[in-house]
Write an enzyme that holds these catalytic residues in place. Structure first.
Site, PDB file in Angstrom:
ATOM      1  N   GLU A  74       0.776  -0.940  -0.182  1.00 47.83           N
ATOM      2  CA  GLU A  74      -0.089  -0.445   0.440  1.00 47.83           C
ATOM      3  C   GLU A  74       0.546   1.456  -0.017  1.00 47.83           C
ATOM      4  OE1 GLU A  74      -2.989  -0.377  -0.555  1.00 47.83           O
ATOM      5  OE2 GLU A  74      -4.119  -2.164   0.495  1.00 47.83           O
ATOM      6  N   HIS A  87      -2.662   2.286   8.022  1.00 44.79           N
ATOM      7  CA  HIS A  87      -4.005   0.988   8.128  1.00 44.79           C
ATOM      8  C   HIS A  87      -4.110  -0.161   8.653  1.00 44.79           C
ATOM      9  CE1 HIS A  87      -5.960  -1.598   5.622  1.00 44.79           C
ATOM     10  NE2 HIS A  87      -5.472  -2.325   5.144  1.00 44.79           N
ATOM     11  N   HIS A 124      -7.421  -3.793  10.054  1.00 44.02           N
ATOM     12  CA  HIS A 124      -8.250  -4.670  10.107  1.00 44.02           C
ATOM     13  C   HIS A 124      -9.159  -5.094  11.068  1.00 44.02           C
ATOM     14  CE1 HIS A 124      -5.674  -6.581   5.903  1.00 44.02           C
ATOM     15  NE2 HIS A 124      -6.060  -5.422   5.988  1.00 44.02           N
ATOM     16  N   GLU A 134     -17.463  10.555  22.577  1.00 41.08           N
ATOM     17  CA  GLU A 134     -16.236  11.032  23.230  1.00 41.08           C
ATOM     18  C   GLU A 134     -16.097  11.092  20.920  1.00 41.08           C
ATOM     19  OE1 GLU A 134     -15.362  11.704  25.956  1.00 41.08           O
ATOM     20  OE2 GLU A 134     -13.452  11.884  25.077  1.00 41.08           O
ATOM     21  N   HIS A 153     -12.377  -4.439   3.746  1.00 44.70           N
ATOM     22  CA  HIS A 153     -11.053  -4.372   3.840  1.00 44.70           C
ATOM     23  C   HIS A 153     -10.487  -3.847   5.506  1.00 44.70           C
ATOM     24  CE1 HIS A 153      -7.309  -3.491   1.635  1.00 44.70           C
ATOM     25  NE2 HIS A 153      -7.142  -3.841   2.524  1.00 44.70           N
TER      26      HIS A 153
HETATM   27  O1  2HA Z   1      -0.124  -4.982   3.922  1.00 45.25           O
HETATM   28  O2  2HA Z   1      -3.270  -5.100   4.644  1.00 45.25           O
HETATM   29  O3  2HA Z   1      -3.766  -3.863   2.516  1.00 45.25           O
HETATM   30  C1  2HA Z   1      -1.504  -5.701   4.148  1.00 45.25           C
HETATM   31  C2  2HA Z   1      -2.936  -5.881   4.112  1.00 45.25           C
HETATM   32  C3  2HA Z   1      -3.270  -5.417   2.609  1.00 45.25           C
HETATM   33 ZN    ZN Z   2      -4.910  -4.012   4.487  1.00 43.15          ZN
END
Ligand code: 2HA
Ligand code: ZN
Length: 301
Positions: A141, A165, A167, A195, A236
């Site tokens: 990414e 980022h 998940h 909050e 995602h």
């Molecule tokens: O790095 O999360 O979006 C692996 C991921 C790709």
């Molecule tokens: Zn990801």
């Protein structure tokens, strides 16, 4: 121990390369890298980083680059074109997690799982100057992170340094059952706990389901990041920005928690979002007034 730590001492602390005449604190022990490592470990402990899921980048200060430079490779990698360009990141240095490497392992071996890349003068290519040993590359990414750093640097007058980022499962689950529009999802998150409107008064952007690591996702996210500090990627995960590791991690944590609360309340309520007790729009306005927030009025009824 003084500034001149012994070579063995550096290895004991996990230093990667101890060059003959190099002095100073190993990169792994410098404050910016310790903060980066801690974020990776904290995210893993939250359960947000299955396998190689998630990625982090940090835009270094000039002083941090100066302190790390003695440990840079004598021969950096060749320049690798990114397919995107940003003039305001010309010459910047980023710490980045590695493609296919696990955030879980960052703490155990930072210089294998994390690297430092330098951006060229035209702002369209990177080269590896430290870490990501054994042929590693920046996160899949990276183009997305790069474009979003450019947008957030612009939006925050240079304050933004961290993009994160992950998940987080409750956020992903929400995108399976809610309309994928920023207003609807932001309102649910703001109303999950009092909050939230304080923590993300601009709201949260939302993309549809897109190819991970793709340039289309990078472009869609950076368009939304002109307005929002965080963007949900449907099916995602979540992409958060911040001026430091605490704020980027804290935003991820807060949005995940709000999504969890909303999802749990829906389940307890038989799937209906008509809750017996909720946070009204007047409540949100009162919080915004009290805390002097630049709340996104378009998201209030
Ligand atoms: O790095 O999360 O979006 C692996 C991921 C790709
Ligand atoms: Zn990801």
């Amino acid at each position: 121990m003084g500034v001149f730590e012994s070579a063995q001492g550096m290895f004991d602390k996990g230093a990667s390369v101890v060059k003959g005449a190099v002095s100073g604190v190993a990169v792994e022990n410098q404050a910016f890298m310790r903060g980066f490592i801690r974020l990776c470990s904290d995210g893993w402990l939250q359960g947000w980083h299955e396998r190689n899921g998630g990625n982090v980048t940090y835009r270094m200060t000039n002083a941090e680059v100066d302190a790390a430079r003695p440990f840079f490779y004598d021969n950096p990698s060749s320049w690798v074109a990114m397919g995107v360009q940003a003039g305001n990141l010309s010459g910047a240095f980023f710490v980045t997690t590695g493609a296919g490497r696990y955030l879980r392992n960052v703490e155990l071996d930072p210089s294998y799982n994390v690297g430092i890349v330098e951006i060229n003068r035209t702002g369209d290519a990177w080269r590896l100057v430290w870490g990501l040993r054994d042929g590693g590359r920046p996160t899949s990414e990276f183009a997305s992170h790069f474009m979003n750093h450019s947008v957030r640097v612009e939006a925050t007058g240079g304050a933004c340094r961290v993009l994160y980022h992950a998940h987080p499962e409750s956020v992903i689950a929400l995108t399976k059952v809610m309309p994928l529009d920023a207003r609807t999802i932001t309102r649910a998150l703001w109303k999950a706990m009092t909050e939230c409107v304080i923590l993300f008064p601009a709201g949260v952007g939302v993309t549809g389901t897109m190819v991970p690591g793709g340039i289309d996702l990078a472009r869609a996210t950076s368009e939304l990041m002109k307005t929002y500090e965080a963007v949900i990627w449907a099916n995602h995960g979540l992409f958060c920005s911040g001026s430091d590791f605490d704020s980027a991690f804290g935003l991820m944590h807060a949005i995940q928690k709000a999504a969890l609360i909303h999802g749990q309340a829906l389940m307890m309520n038989g799937g209906s979002a008509e809750f017996a007790n909720t946070i009204s729009d007047d409540d949100l306005r009162a919080i915004a007034r009290t805390y002097n927030l630049a709340v996104n009025e378009a998201f209030l009824d």
